[in-house]
Design a protein around this motif. Sequence first.
Motif, mmCIF file in Angstrom:
data_model
loop_
_atom_site.group_PDB
_atom_site.id
_atom_site.type_symbol
_atom_site.label_atom_id
_atom_site.label_comp_id
_atom_site.label_asym_id
_atom_site.label_seq_id
_atom_site.Cartn_x
_atom_site.Cartn_y
_atom_site.Cartn_z
ATOM 1 N N GLN A 121 -0.250 -0.422 -2.484
ATOM 2 C CA GLN A 121 -0.677 -1.577 -1.708
ATOM 3 C C GLN A 121 -0.293 -2.896 -2.374
ATOM 4 O OE1 GLN A 121 -4.891 -0.681 -1.501
ATOM 5 N NE2 GLN A 121 -4.732 0.085 0.595
ATOM 6 N N ASP A 129 -7.838 1.164 2.351
ATOM 7 C CA ASP A 129 -7.735 -0.108 3.081
ATOM 8 C C ASP A 129 -9.033 -0.892 3.003
ATOM 9 O OD1 ASP A 129 -5.123 0.403 3.798
ATOM 10 O OD2 ASP A 129 -5.618 1.148 5.806
ATOM 11 N N ARG A 175 -9.428 -2.403 -0.452
ATOM 12 C CA ARG A 175 -8.539 -3.568 -0.585
ATOM 13 C C ARG A 175 -9.135 -4.789 0.107
ATOM 14 N NH1 ARG A 175 -3.008 -3.041 2.511
ATOM 15 N NH2 ARG A 175 -4.573 -2.977 4.175
#
Length: 351
Positions: free
Chosen positions: A29, A339, A342
């Motif tokens: 990422q 996700d 993050r």
Amino acid sequence: MKLLHVISSLEIGGAQRLLSDLLPLQKQQGIEVAILVNIDIENAFTKKIKEAGIEIICLDDLNLYSVRNIFRMRKIFKGYDIIHAHLFPAIYWVACASVGLNLKLVYTEHSTSNRRRGKFYFRPVEKLIYHRYDKIISISKQTQDALQQWLQATDEKFVVINNGVDMRHFSLIHRPITPKSLIMVSRFTASKDQETVIRAMQYIDKEATLRFVGDGDNLEHCKQVAKECRVEDRVKFLGTRSDVADLIAESYIGIQSSNWEGFGLTAVEMMACGKPVIATDVDGLKQVVEGAGLIFHRGDSKELATNIFRLLDCRDYYDSVSKKCKDRSLLYDISAMADRYRNVYYELTKD
């Protein structure tokens, strides 16, 4: 963004397994990520993290409770934007070592219970420690509810992010299945209940076998229980293994017997392999398995044996439970979890 995860060691356990799967995704990422541990252990978890090109910083200190951890960590923390702590005592040392530093702190709560919550005098100390963190992530709603009740606190810093597993990895595993083989993957600690599974072996098909993967303080006790129940020839203690996914794939039924549990990551891994899972009715674990796999009351070896017998006795029933478990596992893909982590980090650093 520079992110440092902190945990005492990468020994076999749910939190450690989670990190070994999560960190490589975080690097993909674009996050500059590393992990700090007290003890360097060579196993499948450390191998996966190193192969992803992620630095493992080791304090090389076997005394996890030494106050000098605070001062050594403090020097390392100065190079990072976010410190993400996991488990005890890392949660305490990170809170103390970060005082006065320009850092954002994140903690992941991995269990619905621990021994500290049984001692009232820990509550004020824990309130101070948890207050130091900017975000407190729980791996299930039940974990968060139990934590908030303990801390007597509810505010915006608490968030739930369910654990996840690498579905792609498990979908690629194909192994010949050993008939009537049972497996439980867990450390032999107070939170787990391998003893009930061993006692259940007295009441089921004599051709059924049981394999335990893991190590820990209760291992020798469980070996003695197997002898007392006269099932030692059908119960195998495999210790710590690097081929856990393969062992699950070649097993017929997965079992997760716990005294308390934050989530039940191993149960999800078993379901991802298409195994029918039988689990204890404790919060965190129950919500993951119930409605797909089978549930039994904590400590009830005869009820567990009945559930095992039902799966061994009827192939149609076995296939039905197996499909439900496989479908349930799809709700817990690790990419979605990564996700959400993050998003938490970026929300903290944009302030």
